[in-house]
Design an enzyme around this catalytic site. Structure first.
Site, PDB file in Angstrom:
ATOM      1  N   ASP A 258     -13.334 -10.286  -4.781  1.00 47.10           N
ATOM      2  CA  ASP A 258     -12.040  -9.692  -4.433  1.00 47.10           C
ATOM      3  C   ASP A 258     -12.147  -9.059  -3.046  1.00 47.10           C
ATOM      4  O   ASP A 258     -13.094  -8.305  -2.764  1.00 47.10           O
ATOM      5  CB  ASP A 258     -11.641  -8.645  -5.466  1.00 47.10           C
ATOM      6  CG  ASP A 258     -10.190  -8.217  -5.322  1.00 47.10           C
ATOM      7  OD1 ASP A 258      -9.321  -8.882  -5.912  1.00 47.10           O
ATOM      8  OD2 ASP A 258      -9.938  -7.221  -4.612  1.00 47.10           O
ATOM      9  N   ASN A 266      -2.876  -6.120   4.993  1.00 49.68           N
ATOM     10  CA  ASN A 266      -1.582  -6.787   5.190  1.00 49.68           C
ATOM     11  C   ASN A 266      -0.547  -5.829   5.772  1.00 49.68           C
ATOM     12  O   ASN A 266       0.226  -6.183   6.664  1.00 49.68           O
ATOM     13  CB  ASN A 266      -1.076  -7.357   3.863  1.00 49.68           C
ATOM     14  CG  ASN A 266      -1.598  -8.771   3.613  1.00 49.68           C
ATOM     15  OD1 ASN A 266      -1.948  -9.478   4.534  1.00 49.68           O
ATOM     16  ND2 ASN A 266      -1.656  -9.156   2.347  1.00 49.68           N
ATOM     17  N   HIS A 271       1.410  -9.991   7.149  1.00 49.51           N
ATOM     18  CA  HIS A 271       0.998 -11.044   6.212  1.00 49.51           C
ATOM     19  C   HIS A 271       0.463 -12.303   6.899  1.00 49.51           C
ATOM     20  O   HIS A 271      -0.472 -12.921   6.375  1.00 49.51           O
ATOM     21  CB  HIS A 271       2.170 -11.402   5.292  1.00 49.51           C
ATOM     22  CG  HIS A 271       2.451 -10.345   4.271  1.00 49.51           C
ATOM     23  ND1 HIS A 271       1.728 -10.224   3.105  1.00 49.51           N
ATOM     24  CD2 HIS A 271       3.364  -9.329   4.260  1.00 49.51           C
ATOM     25  CE1 HIS A 271       2.187  -9.199   2.400  1.00 49.51           C
ATOM     26  NE2 HIS A 271       3.182  -8.639   3.076  1.00 49.51           N
ATOM     27  N   ASP A 275      -3.008 -13.984   5.846  1.00 48.25           N
ATOM     28  CA  ASP A 275      -3.211 -15.380   5.452  1.00 48.25           C
ATOM     29  C   ASP A 275      -4.366 -16.003   6.222  1.00 48.25           C
ATOM     30  O   ASP A 275      -5.155 -16.785   5.670  1.00 48.25           O
ATOM     31  CB  ASP A 275      -1.933 -16.184   5.708  1.00 48.25           C
ATOM     32  CG  ASP A 275      -0.803 -15.818   4.741  1.00 48.25           C
ATOM     33  OD1 ASP A 275      -1.093 -15.158   3.718  1.00 48.25           O
ATOM     34  OD2 ASP A 275       0.353 -16.202   5.010  1.00 48.25           O
ATOM     35  N   GLU A 304      -5.859 -12.289  -3.554  1.00 50.23           N
ATOM     36  CA  GLU A 304      -7.041 -12.140  -2.707  1.00 50.23           C
ATOM     37  C   GLU A 304      -8.321 -12.270  -3.522  1.00 50.23           C
ATOM     38  O   GLU A 304      -9.383 -11.793  -3.140  1.00 50.23           O
ATOM     39  CB  GLU A 304      -7.018 -10.791  -1.986  1.00 50.23           C
ATOM     40  CG  GLU A 304      -7.100  -9.580  -2.895  1.00 50.23           C
ATOM     41  CD  GLU A 304      -5.738  -9.087  -3.365  1.00 50.23           C
ATOM     42  OE1 GLU A 304      -5.673  -7.951  -3.842  1.00 50.23           O
ATOM     43  OE2 GLU A 304      -4.743  -9.828  -3.265  1.00 50.23           O
TER      44      GLU A 304
END
Length: 395
Positions: A258, A266, A271, A275, A304
């Site tokens: 994780d 983010n 975002h 990504d 994630e």
């Protein structure tokens, strides 16, 4: 428009090549039969025609047949990519024409108005060869024309020019017989060509369907962002790995990973940048698996969260997780050197052959991952006990 014309021309070329290939592949069956007929034919005229003439005629025909057989063998064993279509076409057409001329010459050489037996034999053999060659020679219609017309025309023409009504009637009947054979040969050739085109069309549709199925499978089982397997692929691999390990009695290890503080990342950088981080992490996972020949493939099973199934002992899984952890922490998130990304890892092992379950293994790895996060993140925690037990112990 030009592209469509090119596709049609390519299809026509493929169809013609297949017609010629089929024609060539049938010659090893047809030509030995023609040779047998020629020997019997020569035997039938041996006592009524000159031995020199009939011997020379038979010798030339035998040479032509063996040359055609050799060429057929050569072309049938040529790879399609190296096959010269023009040479194949010219060889087949020339062979049929020469054979037709040789058989046609027999109608002139051995016809004797005073020999009713010989005349009947001529008409039967020449007519039988035309009818018999209709099926094998009509894969390519010009091939049948070049054999049948020179084979049947000389005797027919000779009978027409004789001043005898009975011979004229026979010549007219022979002409009608030839026209019927030419008609049905054309129909048969058209049917063969249509079948070949339909086969190629079906093959093209099948290829498109297979490509669509591959795309659908990739879409269904691949994470669109990172390009690695998604949760559905993970579940399928998990089941297959478990069944295999149950048979081989090998242990199965699961690494759950994780990304640390990903929501905050983010929020801070947006975002799109998040990504990019996930894509780079997936690439790091693939590189580690390839470099260390890990018998498993990484998958993204959540926003994630990543997973890696391994066949092997717990120590191997823990070492693999540590290598990945270090590689991720050394990864440059972007051009900004202050944007460091880390990840936490939970590792667990189970023995399917001893009755442990996939659910227990996943729960154990998830428990270890939770402990890694509460222990300060950016670390690897191993569930040291059996996966079926509730407690996890850091290692």
């Amino acid at each position: 428009m030009d592209n469509n014309i090119g596709l049609v021309q390519n299809l026509d070329q493929r169809v013609r090549r297949e017609q010629l290939r089929l024609l060539s592949s049938h010659l090893p069956v047809v030509l030995p039969g023609s040779l047998l007929v020629a020997v019997l034919f020569a035997w039938g005229f041996w006592n009524t025609a000159g031995h020199t003439v009939i011997g020379a005629w038979l010798a030339v025909l035998v040479v032509v047949i063996f040359v055609r057989l050799a060429l057929s063998y050569y072309f049938c064993h040529q790879p399609r990519s190296q096959l010269n279509d023009n040479l194949l076409k010219q060889s087949l057409l020339a062979g049929s024409f020469i054979s037709g001329c040789l058989w046609g010459s027999a109608g002139l050489l051995f016809f004797d108005p005073d020999n009713a037996y010989g005349f009947a034999l001529l008409v039967i053999v020449l007519g039988g060869l035309v009818a018999g060659s209709l099926g094998s020679h009509s894969y390519y219609y010009p091939n049948f024309l070049l054999f049948a017309i020179p084979e049947f025309l000389p005797l027919t023409a000779k009978l027409l020019f004789m001043e005898d009504d009975s011979y004229t009637l026979i010549a007219l009947m022979m002409s009608l017989f030839m026209l019927l054979n030419l008609y049905y040969s054309k129909k048969y050739a058209n049917m063969i060509e249509h079948s070949i085109r339909l086969q190629f069309a079906n093959d093209a549709l099948l290829q498109k369907l297979q490509a669509s199925n591959r795309e659908l499978h990739e879409y269904s089982y691949t994470d669109p962002l990172t390009g690695i397997g998604n949760r559905r692929q993970f579940d399928m691999d998990f089941e297959q790995t478990w069944q295999s390990a149950s048979t081989t009695k090998a242990p199965v290890c699961l690494i759950l990973m994780d990304v640390d503080h990903f929501k905050a990342y983010n929020d801070a950088y947006g975002h799109p940048q998040g990504d990019q981080v996930l894509k780079k992490i997936a690439l790091v996972l693939l590189q580690v698996c390839e470099k260390y020949k890990v018998r498993g493939r990484p998958m993204r099973i959540g926003g994630e969260e990543f997973a890696l199934l391994l066949k092997g002992d717990l120590e191997l899984a823990a070492n693999t997780a540590e290598v990945i952890r270090e590689a991720v922490s050394n990864m440059k998130a972007d051009a900004g050197v202050d944007r460091v990304v880390t990840a936490s890892f939970g590792v667990a092992m189970a023995h399917p052959a001893e009755g442990e379950t996939r659910t227990a293994l996943f729960r154990a790895a998830d428990e270890a991952l939770y402990k890694a996060k509460t222990a300060g993140r950016n670390c690897v925690i191993v569930f040291a006990q059996k996966a079926s037990e509730n407690m996890a112990k850091p290692a």
